[in-house]
Motif scaffolding. Structure first.
Motif, PDB file in Angstrom:
ATOM      1  N   LEU A 126      55.158 -46.500  29.880  1.00 25.05           N
ATOM      2  CA  LEU A 126      55.824 -47.776  29.348  1.00 25.05           C
ATOM      3  C   LEU A 126      55.489 -48.952  30.272  1.00 25.05           C
ATOM      4  N   ALA A 127      55.149 -49.883  29.745  1.00 17.90           N
ATOM      5  CA  ALA A 127      54.666 -50.977  30.358  1.00 17.90           C
ATOM      6  C   ALA A 127      55.343 -52.344  30.086  1.00 17.90           C
ATOM      7  N   LEU A 128      56.252 -52.792  30.852  1.00 17.43           N
ATOM      8  CA  LEU A 128      57.346 -53.703  30.823  1.00 17.43           C
ATOM      9  C   LEU A 128      56.662 -55.017  31.302  1.00 17.43           C
ATOM     10  N   ASN A 129      56.279 -55.923  30.250  1.00 19.60           N
ATOM     11  CA  ASN A 129      55.628 -57.211  30.552  1.00 19.60           C
ATOM     12  C   ASN A 129      56.308 -58.235  29.986  1.00 19.60           C
ATOM     13  N   VAL A 130      57.654 -58.616  30.018  1.00 21.86           N
ATOM     14  CA  VAL A 130      58.013 -59.593  29.501  1.00 21.86           C
ATOM     15  C   VAL A 130      59.033 -60.328  30.430  1.00 21.86           C
ATOM     16  N   GLY A 131      58.965 -61.735  30.232  1.00 18.23           N
ATOM     17  CA  GLY A 131      59.604 -62.720  31.271  1.00 18.23           C
ATOM     18  C   GLY A 131      59.822 -63.897  30.848  1.00 18.23           C
ATOM     19  N   ILE A 166      55.974 -45.547  34.521  1.00 22.88           N
ATOM     20  CA  ILE A 166      56.655 -46.799  33.999  1.00 22.88           C
ATOM     21  C   ILE A 166      56.005 -47.963  35.006  1.00 22.88           C
ATOM     22  N   ILE A 167      55.428 -49.219  34.185  1.00 15.90           N
ATOM     23  CA  ILE A 167      55.083 -50.339  35.180  1.00 15.90           C
ATOM     24  C   ILE A 167      55.921 -51.377  34.699  1.00 15.90           C
ATOM     25  N   LEU A 168      56.207 -52.360  35.731  1.00 19.53           N
ATOM     26  CA  LEU A 168      56.949 -53.476  35.673  1.00 19.53           C
ATOM     27  C   LEU A 168      56.096 -54.497  36.096  1.00 19.53           C
ATOM     28  N   ILE A 169      56.206 -55.684  35.402  1.00 24.33           N
ATOM     29  CA  ILE A 169      55.461 -57.058  35.750  1.00 24.33           C
ATOM     30  C   ILE A 169      55.901 -58.042  36.344  1.00 24.33           C
ATOM     31  N   SER A 170      55.968 -58.033  37.548  1.00 23.97           N
ATOM     32  CA  SER A 170      57.104 -58.952  38.458  1.00 23.97           C
ATOM     33  C   SER A 170      56.162 -60.081  38.598  1.00 23.97           C
ATOM     34  N   SER A 171      56.270 -60.770  39.923  1.00 25.04           N
ATOM     35  CA  SER A 171      55.348 -61.876  40.152  1.00 25.04           C
ATOM     36  C   SER A 171      55.611 -62.247  41.652  1.00 25.04           C
ATOM     37  N   MET A 172      54.510 -62.803  42.106  1.00 26.58           N
ATOM     38  CA  MET A 172      54.348 -63.222  43.656  1.00 26.58           C
ATOM     39  C   MET A 172      55.500 -64.234  43.799  1.00 26.58           C
ATOM     40  N   ALA A 173      56.149 -64.869  42.876  1.00 28.69           N
ATOM     41  CA  ALA A 173      57.090 -65.914  43.195  1.00 28.69           C
ATOM     42  C   ALA A 173      58.298 -65.142  43.486  1.00 28.69           C
ATOM     43  N   SER A 174      58.148 -63.575  43.537  1.00 34.84           N
ATOM     44  CA  SER A 174      59.417 -62.806  43.715  1.00 34.84           C
ATOM     45  C   SER A 174      59.762 -62.888  45.418  1.00 34.84           C
TER      46      SER A 174
END
Length: 189
Positions: A27-32, A75-83
């Motif tokens: 599962l890839a969670l790539n929503v933001g 499972i992978i989550l897409i976060s950000s360097m902004a974190s």
């Protein structure tokens, strides 16, 4: 199509996917989303909307996926360097992306019994519609980007492919900053 801000749609969507695919192994969670509002201009509604999409939906998707996913899945989550920085003057986005990193560790812990891994990708400056919007708001946003360019969706996709595959079977609860070394101090002068 699923409205990830609608709690009632998430579990059925995961169940439909598992049924149509004959199981769920990844599962890839790539929503933001980003309201783009600075702290003085932030509203409770904008804050809650960013968190509902960027954090709550990920938790609910992962929660259901852990129920139906095959042992050894990922499972992978897409976060950000902004974190990791307040440079964007966008506290709801920045803090929700930081929350995704903590959530990724919690998902990895919860998946341990079934051998389900969870990792997080935190892209840096990316050539996406959201990245272009941020650059329009702040023209100096990407002047220090390593290699003189922003990253591409393909570069994120190939990283995700590695982390969701069995090739990374011993990588778990990790955050990979996909930023050409920017967080490590590699900046263009």
């Amino acid at each position: 199509m699923v409205d990830v801000s609608d709690v009632a749609q998430i579990a059925p969507a995961v169940e439909r996917c598992a049924q149509k695919l004959g199981g769920l192994e990844g599962l890839a969670l790539n929503v933001g989303i980003s309201s783009g509002l600075s702290l003085p201009k932030m509203t409770a509604e904008a804050w809650d909307r960013d968190y509902a999409v960027n954090v709550r939906s990920h938790m609910l998707f992962a929660q259901k996926a852990l129920e139906v996913m095959a042992p050894g899945g990922a499972i992978i989550l897409i976060s950000s360097m902004a974190s990791q920085r307040a440079g964007g003057r966008n506290p709801a986005y920045e803090s929700s992306k930081a929350a995704q990193i903590a959530l990724g560790r919690a998902i990895a812990r919860a998946g341990e019994d079934k051998g389900i891994r969870c990792n997080v990708i935190a892209p840096g400056f990316m050539d996406t519609p959201m990245g272009r919007d941020a650059s329009r708001r702040r023209s100096d946003r990407a002047v220090t980007v390593p290699f003189g360019r922003q990253g591409t969706g393909w570069e994120v996709a190939y990283t995700a492919l590695f982390l969701i595959s069995n090739e990374s079977s011993y990588v778990n609860a990790h955050t990979l900053f996909l930023d050409a070394g920017h967080m490590g101090g590699i900046v263009r002068s």
